[in-house]
Design an enzyme around this catalytic site. Structure first.
Site, mmCIF file in Angstrom:
data_model
loop_
_atom_site.group_PDB
_atom_site.id
_atom_site.type_symbol
_atom_site.label_atom_id
_atom_site.label_comp_id
_atom_site.label_asym_id
_atom_site.label_seq_id
_atom_site.Cartn_x
_atom_site.Cartn_y
_atom_site.Cartn_z
ATOM 1 N N ILE A 130 9.422 5.735 -1.056
ATOM 2 C CA ILE A 130 9.819 4.832 -2.126
ATOM 3 C C ILE A 130 9.974 5.568 -3.458
ATOM 4 C CG2 ILE A 130 7.417 4.110 -2.549
ATOM 5 C CD1 ILE A 130 8.600 1.345 -3.254
ATOM 6 N N HIS A 180 -4.047 -9.238 -4.978
ATOM 7 C CA HIS A 180 -5.357 -8.987 -4.375
ATOM 8 C C HIS A 180 -6.407 -8.525 -5.383
ATOM 9 C CE1 HIS A 180 -3.088 -8.377 -0.314
ATOM 10 N NE2 HIS A 180 -3.267 -9.646 -0.620
ATOM 11 N N ALA A 190 0.809 -1.222 0.000
ATOM 12 C CA ALA A 190 0.000 0.000 0.000
ATOM 13 C C ALA A 190 0.842 1.273 0.000
ATOM 14 C CB ALA A 190 -0.950 -0.001 1.200
ATOM 15 N N CYS A 235 -28.393 -11.587 -16.205
ATOM 16 C CA CYS A 235 -29.073 -12.553 -15.324
ATOM 17 C C CYS A 235 -29.552 -11.968 -14.006
ATOM 18 C CB CYS A 235 -28.165 -13.759 -15.067
ATOM 19 S SG CYS A 235 -26.842 -13.430 -13.882
ATOM 20 N N CYS A 246 -26.165 -7.641 -12.689
ATOM 21 C CA CYS A 246 -25.859 -8.084 -14.040
ATOM 22 C C CYS A 246 -27.024 -7.795 -14.983
ATOM 23 C CB CYS A 246 -25.551 -9.583 -14.028
ATOM 24 S SG CYS A 246 -25.204 -10.293 -15.638
ATOM 25 N N PHE A 266 -3.550 1.166 4.942
ATOM 26 C CA PHE A 266 -4.494 0.533 5.858
ATOM 27 C C PHE A 266 -4.133 0.738 7.327
ATOM 28 C CE2 PHE A 266 -4.898 -1.612 1.832
ATOM 29 C CZ PHE A 266 -6.270 -1.782 1.709
#
Length: 240
Positions: free
Chosen positions: A232, A121, A22, A153, A150, A33
């Site tokens: 990062i 995930h 994350a 269906c 849907c 999270f």
């Protein structure tokens, strides 16, 4: 200088694998999270905990409330790739990065240009009818009132994301294990490595160039060849 060591490692390898969590997307303003500002810090207006609301049981028993939470807390259509996503896409383009293994569901790696992305995930961009399996895009879910149904269906259209109590896609998991097992360099970024079974993937790495990039310390820091407790995006943008 540590950043120079990382740059040298990347320059001398054509078999790098990246495993991210994350924290890769927080720099695109998508909440994580477990941090102080993360999704799991329940506010007092919520009747249920976020963990429960992201479970298969909650999806089944409280479907309308699940979609209300999902649409407002899990989908960020305005988010754009950040420096980390772009740096990884560039490394893949240069033939150095062989695969991205991600715990994120936001599709930002692909948006940045990465091709070989293994989504442990799932993805918000894939949705399917639980009954007839007809596939739908994100827009269909977001524009549906209450519970998306849907058109063929009438079944519930479920996001193709892994909820608590659900199993990971074993094909994706096996491919991730294969890439990690054969990697020369494994860069792990934006994850506390505390969520299993995904965090256990690191145990399959056989090499000696484990690079950890995470703002907070992790259990695996002492095993890493290089450790960066930093952004990062800032770290990776300095080595391309």
């Amino acid at each position: 200088m540590t950043i120079q060591k990382l740059k040298s490692i990347i320059e001398n390898s054509n078999n790098i694998v990246f495993f991210g969590g994350a924290g890769v997307s927080t720099e695109s303003n998508i909440p994580d999270f477990r941090s102080e500002t993360g999704l799991y810090k329940k506010d007092n207006t919520q009747k249920y905990s976020p963990e429960y609301m992201l479970s298969h049981t909650f999806f089944r028993k409280h479907t309308e409330e699940f979609f209300e939470f999902y649409k407002t807390k899990m989908v960020y259509t305005e988010a754009k790739p950040n420096k980390a996503h772009l740096a990884l896409a560039e490394l893949e383009k240069r033939g150095k990065l062989k695969a991205i293994i991600t715990q994120n569901i936001d599709g930002l790696h692909q948006m940045a240009g990465s091709k070989n992305v293994l989504e442990l995930h799932g993805s918000i961009y894939r949705n399917y009818c639980v009954d007839c399996k007809k596939e739908y895009g994100l827009d269909f879910v977001m524009k549906s009132e209450n519970i998306p149904k849907c058109v063929e269906c009438g079944g519930i259209v479920k996001p193709d994301v892994v909820l608590y109590e659900e199993s990971l896609n074993m094909y994706v998991m096996d491919k991730a294990l294969e890439y990690i097992r054969n990697a020369d360099v494994l860069i792990v970024g934006g994850t506390s490595l505390s969520v299993y079974p995904a965090a256990n993937l690191i145990e399959y790495y056989r090499g000696n160039k484990l690079i950890l990039i995470n703002k907070s310390e992790t259990y695996y820091d002492r095993r890493a060849f290089l450790t960066f407790n930093d952004s990062i995006g800032e770290v990776l943008s300095q080595v391309i």
